[in-house]
Scaffold this active site. Structure first.
Site, PDB file in Angstrom:
ATOM      1  N   ASP A  21      -2.909   0.665   8.103  1.00  0.00           N
ATOM      2  CA  ASP A  21      -1.701   1.487   7.870  1.00  0.00           C
ATOM      3  C   ASP A  21      -0.577   1.165   8.851  1.00  0.00           C
ATOM      4  O   ASP A  21       0.169   2.053   9.285  1.00  0.00           O
ATOM      5  CB  ASP A  21      -2.033   2.997   7.956  1.00  0.00           C
ATOM      6  CG  ASP A  21      -3.075   3.413   6.922  1.00  0.00           C
ATOM      7  OD1 ASP A  21      -3.095   2.812   5.832  1.00  0.00           O
ATOM      8  OD2 ASP A  21      -3.857   4.323   7.216  1.00  0.00           O
ATOM      9  N   HIS A  23       0.744   5.137   1.502  1.00  0.00           N
ATOM     10  CA  HIS A  23      -0.019   5.970   2.432  1.00  0.00           C
ATOM     11  C   HIS A  23       0.606   7.360   2.465  1.00  0.00           C
ATOM     12  O   HIS A  23       1.832   7.483   2.592  1.00  0.00           O
ATOM     13  CB  HIS A  23      -0.013   5.347   3.827  1.00  0.00           C
ATOM     14  CG  HIS A  23      -0.815   6.134   4.809  1.00  0.00           C
ATOM     15  ND1 HIS A  23      -2.193   6.124   4.811  1.00  0.00           N
ATOM     16  CD2 HIS A  23      -0.445   6.995   5.784  1.00  0.00           C
ATOM     17  CE1 HIS A  23      -2.631   6.935   5.763  1.00  0.00           C
ATOM     18  NE2 HIS A  23      -1.590   7.480   6.357  1.00  0.00           N
ATOM     19  N   SER A  72       4.637   6.880   2.434  1.00  0.00           N
ATOM     20  CA  SER A  72       5.286   5.619   2.812  1.00  0.00           C
ATOM     21  C   SER A  72       4.708   4.469   2.001  1.00  0.00           C
ATOM     22  O   SER A  72       3.487   4.386   1.830  1.00  0.00           O
ATOM     23  CB  SER A  72       5.013   5.299   4.290  1.00  0.00           C
ATOM     24  OG  SER A  72       5.312   6.386   5.141  1.00  0.00           O
ATOM     25  N   ASN A 127       0.851  -1.189   0.000  1.00  0.00           N
ATOM     26  CA  ASN A 127       0.000   0.000   0.000  1.00  0.00           C
ATOM     27  C   ASN A 127       0.888   1.241   0.000  1.00  0.00           C
ATOM     28  O   ASN A 127       2.025   1.201   0.467  1.00  0.00           O
ATOM     29  CB  ASN A 127      -0.874   0.013   1.262  1.00  0.00           C
ATOM     30  CG  ASN A 127      -1.823   1.196   1.313  1.00  0.00           C
ATOM     31  OD1 ASN A 127      -2.422   1.569   0.294  1.00  0.00           O
ATOM     32  ND2 ASN A 127      -1.972   1.798   2.478  1.00  0.00           N
TER      33      ASN A 127
HETATM   34  C1  GRF Z   1      -2.938   8.978  -2.644  1.00  0.00           C
HETATM   35  O1  GRF Z   1      -2.526  10.100  -1.912  1.00  0.00           O
HETATM   36  C2  GRF Z   1      -2.720   7.715  -1.840  1.00  0.00           C
HETATM   37  O2  GRF Z   1      -1.551   7.725  -1.068  1.00  0.00           O
HETATM   38  C3  GRF Z   1      -3.938   7.738  -0.960  1.00  0.00           C
HETATM   39  O3  GRF Z   1      -4.978   8.149  -1.809  1.00  0.00           O
HETATM   40  C4  GRF Z   1      -4.446   8.973  -2.851  1.00  0.00           C
HETATM   41  C5  GRF Z   1      -4.852   8.362  -4.151  1.00  0.00           C
HETATM   42  O4  GRF Z   1      -4.531   9.152  -5.231  1.00  0.00           O
HETATM   43  N1  GRF Z   1      -4.152   6.495  -0.284  1.00  0.00           N
HETATM   44  P1  GRF Z   1      -4.527   8.540  -6.712  1.00  0.00           P
HETATM   45  O5  GRF Z   1      -5.832   7.809  -6.922  1.00  0.00           O
HETATM   46  O6  GRF Z   1      -3.325   7.652  -6.873  1.00  0.00           O
HETATM   47  O7  GRF Z   1      -4.470   9.750  -7.605  1.00  0.00           O
END
Ligand code: GRF
Length: 228
Positions: free
Chosen positions: A145, A109, A136, A107
């Site tokens: 997370d 985050h 991260s 993932n």
């Molecule tokens: C990103 O900031 C990711 O880290 C978070 O949600 C956002 C998704 O953006 N979990 P995208 O769909 O990749 O534009």
């Protein structure tokens, strides 16, 4: 070549960086599936434009989390991915699902974990007056997370930053760099999951790596992946 599935819910900027890295050869994997739990996810269009198998599995059509997770497993197992990347996938996955795929589930985050698990991370970093913010890449474990962090990147918070300006910079300067890079390590078999820990090049990662500390040639492979 390892098979990579990407799960999304929204804009798909991380997905775009992953697609670019695969197309440039920096991420040696076959994108076998892009799946969204929302029909209106812009990322689905990006996947279709790139000619990738794109599936929508609307979570609202399922009575409970277990039923959705089961349908998601069925879709994934059809494509047999070696790596599953959550890229802005805004759905909490049940323990049974996570444990089933643990070790191949990553993932991204938008915070310097362990700071700011959960939502509204940019706003929380701004409100706290933090000097730095970032993102991260971590292995997914049942706790939200909380899995072992592999790679982080950071950006200095500016006095003029808003939630949007900070979020955009974290996305472009950090997320779109570190996710393709960590996924490339996983696809190359350099990054592995053993004994509930992340290992890189045969040694356990006791601390997350920081993008700015990587040798220039290593970090450079991700520089071509970004796109807004
Ligand atoms: C990103 O900031 C990711 O880290 C978070 O949600 C956002 C998704 O953006 N979990 P995208 O769909 O990749 O534009």
């Amino acid at each position: 070549m390892k098979k990579l599935a990407v799960l999304i819910s929204g804009t798909g900027r991380n997905l775009t960086a992953i697609i670019n890295a695969v197309e440039s050869g920096a991420l040696p994997a076959e994108l076998c599936l892009v799946l969204s739990n929302r029909a209106d996810a812009e990322g689905l269009r990006r996947a279709a434009d790139a000619g990738l198998p794109a599936v929508c599995l609307p979570h609202k059509e399922f009575g409970n989390r277990a039923a959705f997770d089961k349908a998601l497993s069925l879709q994934l197992d059809k494509h047999a991915p070696d790596i599953i990347a959550l890229a802005g996938f805004m759905r909490v996955l049940g323990d049974e699902f996570v444990l089933r795929y643990q070790g191949r589930l990553l993932n991204i985050h938008p915070s310097l974990l362990p700071a700011y698990r959960g939502l509204h991370t940019h706003q929380r970093a701004l409100e706290a007056g933090d000097p730095w913010h970032g993102a991260s890449v971590h292995y997914v474990t049942p706790e939200l997370d909380d899995g072992p962090v592999v790679l982080q990147g950071r950006t200095a918070i500016r006095p003029t930053d808003t939630v949007d300006s900070l979020g955009d910079r974290v996305m472009q300067e950090v997320e779109q760099q570190i996710y393709p890079l960590a996924l490339a390590w996983e696809a190359e078999g350099r990054l592995t999951w053993q004994d509930n820990r992340a290992w890189l090049d045969g040694a356990p990662l006791d601390q997350p790596l920081m993008l700015e500390d990587l040798p220039a040639e290593t970090a450079a492979i991700s520089r071509h992946s970004g796109a807004s």
